[in-house]
Scaffold this motif. Structure first.
Motif, PDB file in Angstrom:
ATOM      1  N   SER A  19     -16.382 -32.300 -35.423  1.00 53.95           N
ATOM      2  CA  SER A  19     -15.326 -32.194 -33.841  1.00 53.95           C
ATOM      3  C   SER A  19     -15.231 -33.603 -33.027  1.00 53.95           C
ATOM      4  CB  SER A  19     -16.096 -31.507 -33.335  1.00 53.95           C
ATOM      5  OG  SER A  19     -17.501 -31.761 -32.366  1.00 53.95           O
ATOM      6  N   ALA A  20     -15.399 -34.696 -33.397  1.00 52.84           N
ATOM      7  CA  ALA A  20     -15.663 -35.909 -33.043  1.00 52.84           C
ATOM      8  C   ALA A  20     -16.639 -36.598 -31.754  1.00 52.84           C
ATOM      9  CB  ALA A  20     -14.352 -36.488 -32.559  1.00 52.84           C
ATOM     10  N   THR A  21     -17.575 -35.584 -31.513  1.00 55.82           N
ATOM     11  CA  THR A  21     -18.798 -35.551 -30.263  1.00 55.82           C
ATOM     12  C   THR A  21     -20.178 -36.485 -30.779  1.00 55.82           C
ATOM     13  OG1 THR A  21     -18.991 -33.191 -30.988  1.00 55.82           O
ATOM     14  CG2 THR A  21     -17.192 -33.158 -29.039  1.00 55.82           C
ATOM     15  N   PRO A  22     -20.952 -36.881 -29.909  1.00 51.75           N
ATOM     16  CA  PRO A  22     -21.687 -36.810 -31.009  1.00 51.75           C
ATOM     17  C   PRO A  22     -22.997 -36.201 -31.564  1.00 51.75           C
ATOM     18  CG  PRO A  22     -21.436 -37.456 -28.420  1.00 51.75           C
ATOM     19  CD  PRO A  22     -20.594 -36.686 -29.286  1.00 51.75           C
ATOM     20  N   TYR A  24     -26.012 -34.419 -33.254  1.00 54.04           N
ATOM     21  CA  TYR A  24     -27.283 -33.782 -32.473  1.00 54.04           C
ATOM     22  C   TYR A  24     -28.310 -33.003 -32.891  1.00 54.04           C
ATOM     23  CZ  TYR A  24     -24.714 -29.608 -33.514  1.00 54.04           C
ATOM     24  OH  TYR A  24     -24.483 -28.149 -33.391  1.00 54.04           O
ATOM     25  N   PRO A 398     -18.557 -40.011 -35.926  1.00 59.14           N
ATOM     26  CA  PRO A 398     -18.077 -39.072 -35.103  1.00 59.14           C
ATOM     27  C   PRO A 398     -16.367 -38.824 -36.115  1.00 59.14           C
ATOM     28  CG  PRO A 398     -19.349 -39.435 -33.117  1.00 59.14           C
ATOM     29  CD  PRO A 398     -18.985 -40.428 -34.809  1.00 59.14           C
ATOM     30  N   GLU A 399     -15.890 -39.661 -35.712  1.00 62.61           N
ATOM     31  CA  GLU A 399     -13.531 -40.069 -35.646  1.00 62.61           C
ATOM     32  C   GLU A 399     -14.136 -39.717 -36.835  1.00 62.61           C
ATOM     33  OE1 GLU A 399     -12.199 -38.757 -33.535  1.00 62.61           O
ATOM     34  OE2 GLU A 399     -10.227 -39.363 -34.993  1.00 62.61           O
ATOM     35  N   ARG A 402     -14.543 -37.054 -38.269  1.00 59.80           N
ATOM     36  CA  ARG A 402     -13.113 -35.714 -38.291  1.00 59.80           C
ATOM     37  C   ARG A 402     -12.249 -36.191 -39.140  1.00 59.80           C
ATOM     38  NH1 ARG A 402      -8.525 -35.443 -34.997  1.00 59.80           N
ATOM     39  NH2 ARG A 402      -8.860 -37.530 -34.833  1.00 59.80           N
TER      40      ARG A 402
END
Ligand SMILES: [Zn+2]
Length: 489
Positions: A19-22, A24, A398-399, A402
């Protein structure tokens, strides 16, 4: 209450979910080929356990622009793709698919890029899909039905215009393909096998794909001076037929058009206001297709990727071969044909601008039959992550992920792939962001990626540190199942 025991648990990896989020840290539990749980690190238990701490885990990469139609059946290890973290390929791009055609003659260019006469042996998509499932490839196979293949099937001479009855025959063939699970329809109006066709023929066919919820991918008519008109033509077809458009391997080709990606991307942005349009690209300044004297201008560097009459020149510079023969490059190309070429036709600035455009997916466009292939076949995905992401900082990690996972799955209607989410297929790549890199070069193109620890396909561990495990978890993807299967695992 007992704690569930999953088939497999990957412990403590850093998850980039697409999703391009950091990222975890978490455990992933796999059950029956799907992601069954994502939970705090150390909390899940599996019959098999793998320590993934220190590694990134992302969804398996989706190669939206592939030509592995024949490899899916004849070379199901799919090593070039699997070793770079690709878990799904979309074949049948550029208007050329191995089906539906039982060849009664030598396949004309560009159909000869993906198979010989004996390889074109599937009258229907259903027959091909059954052959893929019987072969059991390592990666998942999604199929587009190609316009040129339909034309060669129906017309004795595909350089000729199709009659209304012949267009109806093509529609019927495509209808079978869509009913049998094809993801959509592709065209390549650039090529001699479909050049004569007007957009009305394309629209008539794209409507069949649209009716079934498919996509339309286009190797546009002209990537050189006519690039803008050709983008409009492809978008017009998608808009008229009412389906998602994908502009294939977007580029501004030839020195006279270098720098025009500003203009071409602005055109895509404008069309996107009216209608869904996406694009794919590979991270290199050279393209590759058949070697055709018409595509040789004597200005740009061209390498010979294969030659039927002169295999001794595979991998060589066309200019050198021409000089040795004492002829110009067009004549050399003629003598080498049937043949393939690698054309250094793009400018680095355009490649970067196109890759950085937020709606660009990654597709290799690799040609697996070539004796000396373009290095994109083995290196496209790790090159984006190593060279363009880590070294050149074109986008953050992350991008970058995606653009090879969630964006691709959403565009092609693969709702349960391309993301780390409970219920989605367990197609996974475990890699080191500091070490992932391509090693395939134009001089030495058949080289696997580095920095990838594991590749999982439908929950099957398929690669460990660059070595194939021999387990093959891939399958034919059928649009209806991928798109509408709402059942939870
Ligand atoms: Zn193409």
């Amino acid at each position: 209450m007992t704690t569930p025991i999953y088939d497999t648990v990957l412990h403590g990896g850093t998850l980039l979910d697409g999703s391009a989020t950091p990222g975890y840290q978490a455990d992933i539990g796999i059950q029956a080929g799907r992601i069954a749980a994502i939970a705090p690190a150390g909390s899940l238990h599996g019959q098999q356990q793998h320590d993934a701490s220190g590694w990134i885990i992302s969804p398996g990469f989706i190669d939206v622009h592939a030509h592995d139609d024949q490899q899916a059946v004849s070379a199901p290890a799919m090593q070039a793709k699997l070793t770079q973290g690709v878990t799904t390929v979309v074949v049948g791009n550029c208007g050329i698919s191995l089906v539906p055609w039982v060849a009664d003659r030598t396949p004309p260019a560009p159909l000869n890029l993906i198979g010989s006469q004996a390889d074109y042996c599937y009258p229907t998509v259903a027959a091909y899909a059954a052959a893929v499932d019987a072969a059991g490839p390592t990666v998942n196979i999604g199929l587009l039905v190609g316009h040129s293949t339909l034309r060669v099937n129906v017309l004795d001479d595909p350089a000729q215009a199709a009659s209304a009855a012949q267009v109806e025959q093509m529609q019927a063939l495509l209808e079978e393909g869509m009913q049998s699970g094809a993801l959509g329809f592709s065209s390549g109006l650039f090529y001699p096998t479909s050049k004569i066709a007007g957009n009305d023929e394309v629209i008539a066919l794209a409507k069949v794909a649209a009716r079934h919820g498919g996509v339309y991918t286009s190797h546009i008519r002209d990537e050189y001076a006519g690039v803008i008109d050709s983008i409009h033509e492809a978008c017009d077809a998608g808009e008229a037929a009412g389906l998602q458009v994908v502009l294939s391997h977007h580029k501004c080709a030839g020195p006279a058009n270098w720098g025009r990606s500003n203009e071409s991307l602005a055109c895509v942005t404008e069309r996107r206001r009216r209608h869904p349009v996406g694009l794919d690209a590979y991270p290199y300044t050279a393209g590759s297709t058949t070697l055709n004297p018409d595509y040789v201008d004597g200005k740009i560097k061209v390498l010979v990727s294969w030659s039927e009459p002169h295999p001794e020149h595979n991998g060589r510079d066309l200019a050198e071969v021409a000089a040795e023969w004492g002829v110009d490059q067009k004549e050399a190309a003629r003598r080498l044909s049937p043949a393939g070429g690698i054309y250094f036709q793009m400018h680095e600035d355009d490649v970067r601008r196109i890759l950085a455009y937020p709606h660009t997916m990654i597709g290799s466009d690799g040609l697996p039959r070539d004796a000396h292939p373009h290095p994109r076949l083995w290196g496209a995905f790790p090159r984006v992550l190593g060279h363009y992401c880590r070294e050149e900082k074109l986008f953050h990690l992350p991008e970058a992920i995606r653009r090879m996972t969630t964006l691709s799955a959403d565009t092609f209607g693969l709702r349960r792939r391309g993301r780390l989410q409970v219920g989605c297929a367990a197609d996974l790549v475990v890699f080191s962001p500091a070490h992932i890199r391509d090693t395939a070069t134009f001089a030495d193109p058949k080289q696997p990626a580095q920095g990838i620890h594991q590749v999982w396909v439908n929950g099957v561990l398929s690669v460990i540190d660059g070595v194939l495990t021999g387990q093959r978890g891939g399958r034919m993807l059928r649009r209806q199942q991928e798109r509408f299967d709402e059942g939870q695992p």
